[in-house]
Design a protein around this motif. Sequence first.
Motif, PDB file in Angstrom:
ATOM      1  N   GLY A  28      10.982  -2.386  -2.633  1.00 12.98           N
ATOM      2  CA  GLY A  28      11.376  -3.795  -2.695  1.00 12.98           C
ATOM      3  C   GLY A  28      12.511  -4.094  -1.731  1.00 12.98           C
ATOM      4  O   GLY A  28      13.246  -3.190  -1.327  1.00 12.98           O
ATOM      5  N   VAL A  29      12.660  -5.357  -1.364  1.00 13.09           N
ATOM      6  CA  VAL A  29      13.739  -5.729  -0.439  1.00 13.09           C
ATOM      7  C   VAL A  29      15.118  -5.517  -1.066  1.00 13.09           C
ATOM      8  O   VAL A  29      16.094  -5.342  -0.347  1.00 13.09           O
ATOM      9  CB  VAL A  29      13.610  -7.189   0.066  1.00 13.09           C
ATOM     10  CG1 VAL A  29      12.389  -7.351   0.943  1.00 13.09           C
ATOM     11  CG2 VAL A  29      13.592  -8.176  -1.076  1.00 13.09           C
ATOM     12  N   GLU A  30      15.193  -5.514  -2.389  1.00 10.30           N
ATOM     13  CA  GLU A  30      16.473  -5.293  -3.067  1.00 10.30           C
ATOM     14  C   GLU A  30      16.598  -3.870  -3.593  1.00 10.30           C
ATOM     15  O   GLU A  30      17.512  -3.578  -4.361  1.00 10.30           O
ATOM     16  CB  GLU A  30      16.642  -6.308  -4.193  1.00 10.30           C
ATOM     17  CG  GLU A  30      16.730  -7.735  -3.677  1.00 10.30           C
ATOM     18  CD  GLU A  30      16.924  -8.747  -4.784  1.00 10.30           C
ATOM     19  OE1 GLU A  30      17.261  -8.358  -5.913  1.00 10.30           O
ATOM     20  OE2 GLU A  30      16.733  -9.936  -4.504  1.00 10.30           O
ATOM     21  N   THR A  44       8.544  -9.742  -6.290  1.00  9.83           N
ATOM     22  CA  THR A  44       9.538  -9.428  -5.285  1.00  9.83           C
ATOM     23  C   THR A  44       8.888  -9.289  -3.916  1.00  9.83           C
ATOM     24  O   THR A  44       7.700  -8.967  -3.829  1.00  9.83           O
ATOM     25  CB  THR A  44      10.311  -8.131  -5.632  1.00  9.83           C
ATOM     26  OG1 THR A  44      11.390  -7.952  -4.706  1.00  9.83           O
ATOM     27  CG2 THR A  44       9.415  -6.916  -5.596  1.00  9.83           C
ATOM     28  N   ALA A  45       9.665  -9.521  -2.893  1.00 16.67           N
ATOM     29  CA  ALA A  45       9.214  -9.247  -1.527  1.00 16.67           C
ATOM     30  C   ALA A  45       9.364  -7.745  -1.267  1.00 16.67           C
ATOM     31  O   ALA A  45      10.201  -7.084  -1.876  1.00 16.67           O
ATOM     32  CB  ALA A  45      10.046 -10.042  -0.532  1.00 16.67           C
ATOM     33  N   LEU A  46       8.537  -7.247  -0.356  1.00 15.26           N
ATOM     34  CA  LEU A  46       8.576  -5.832  -0.006  1.00 15.26           C
ATOM     35  C   LEU A  46       9.137  -5.636   1.389  1.00 15.26           C
ATOM     36  O   LEU A  46       8.970  -6.491   2.257  1.00 15.26           O
ATOM     37  CB  LEU A  46       7.170  -5.226  -0.055  1.00 15.26           C
ATOM     38  CG  LEU A  46       6.473  -5.245  -1.395  1.00 15.26           C
ATOM     39  CD1 LEU A  46       5.045  -4.731  -1.246  1.00 15.26           C
ATOM     40  CD2 LEU A  46       7.232  -4.412  -2.412  1.00 15.26           C
ATOM     41  N   ARG A  47       9.771  -4.492   1.595  1.00 16.33           N
ATOM     42  CA  ARG A  47      10.185  -4.093   2.934  1.00 16.33           C
ATOM     43  C   ARG A  47       9.237  -2.972   3.375  1.00 16.33           C
ATOM     44  O   ARG A  47       8.430  -2.482   2.572  1.00 16.33           O
ATOM     45  CB  ARG A  47      11.635  -3.623   2.955  1.00 16.33           C
ATOM     46  CG  ARG A  47      11.890  -2.328   2.224  1.00 16.33           C
ATOM     47  CD  ARG A  47      13.363  -1.913   2.300  1.00 16.33           C
ATOM     48  NE  ARG A  47      13.541  -0.517   1.982  1.00 16.33           N
ATOM     49  CZ  ARG A  47      13.336   0.054   0.825  1.00 16.33           C
ATOM     50  NH1 ARG A  47      12.912  -0.658  -0.196  1.00 16.33           N
ATOM     51  NH2 ARG A  47      13.538   1.340   0.648  1.00 16.33           N
ATOM     52  N   GLU A  48       9.330  -2.553   4.605  1.00 19.65           N
ATOM     53  CA  GLU A  48       8.493  -1.460   5.083  1.00 19.65           C
ATOM     54  C   GLU A  48       8.871  -0.173   4.366  1.00 19.65           C
ATOM     55  O   GLU A  48      10.049   0.118   4.179  1.00 19.65           O
ATOM     56  CB  GLU A  48       8.689  -1.284   6.589  1.00 19.65           C
ATOM     57  CG  GLU A  48       7.789  -0.230   7.178  1.00 19.65           C
ATOM     58  CD  GLU A  48       7.877  -0.160   8.694  1.00 19.65           C
ATOM     59  OE1 GLU A  48       7.394   0.844   9.237  1.00 19.65           O
ATOM     60  OE2 GLU A  48       8.418  -1.075   9.318  1.00 19.65           O
ATOM     61  N   ARG A  65       3.893  -2.583   5.192  1.00 21.64           N
ATOM     62  CA  ARG A  65       4.814  -3.367   6.017  1.00 21.64           C
ATOM     63  C   ARG A  65       4.822  -4.780   5.471  1.00 21.64           C
ATOM     64  O   ARG A  65       3.844  -5.512   5.616  1.00 21.64           O
ATOM     65  CB  ARG A  65       4.347  -3.395   7.461  1.00 21.64           C
ATOM     66  CG  ARG A  65       4.534  -2.120   8.188  1.00 21.64           C
ATOM     67  CD  ARG A  65       3.937  -2.265   9.538  1.00 21.64           C
ATOM     68  NE  ARG A  65       4.706  -1.542  10.525  1.00 21.64           N
ATOM     69  CZ  ARG A  65       4.598  -1.747  11.818  1.00 21.64           C
ATOM     70  NH1 ARG A  65       3.797  -2.678  12.278  1.00 21.64           N
ATOM     71  NH2 ARG A  65       5.304  -1.027  12.646  1.00 21.64           N
ATOM     72  N   GLY A  66       5.904  -5.135   4.830  1.00 18.28           N
ATOM     73  CA  GLY A  66       6.063  -6.487   4.308  1.00 18.28           C
ATOM     74  C   GLY A  66       5.061  -6.839   3.236  1.00 18.28           C
ATOM     75  O   GLY A  66       4.191  -6.061   2.879  1.00 18.28           O
TER      76      GLY A  66
END
Length: 89
Positions: A28-30, A44-48, A65-66
């Motif tokens: 997750g981005v956090e 939640t948004a995802l990061r790579e 990726r994202g």
Amino acid sequence: MAGKLSFSLVSPEREVFSGLVDQVDAPGVEGDFGVLADHAPFMTALREGPVVVFDGSSRRTFTVRGGFADVTPAGLSILAEEATEIAAA
């Protein structure tokens, strides 16, 4: 014994994975997070990074990726901008 988690990993091109599993860990981005059956709902948004799918003694790893992860009472869906499975070594 805990129940199974319904998990789906989808990229724009295709459904990369779908099935009942024990646990999914995702980036997750956090911060990284893990989801088991009956997890509280969230989005939640995802990061790579890696998405690791655990089922019994089996483990599969995908790179994403994202995108977004959505946990509902029905399970976990990841909608990734890109997703590919990493071959086991």
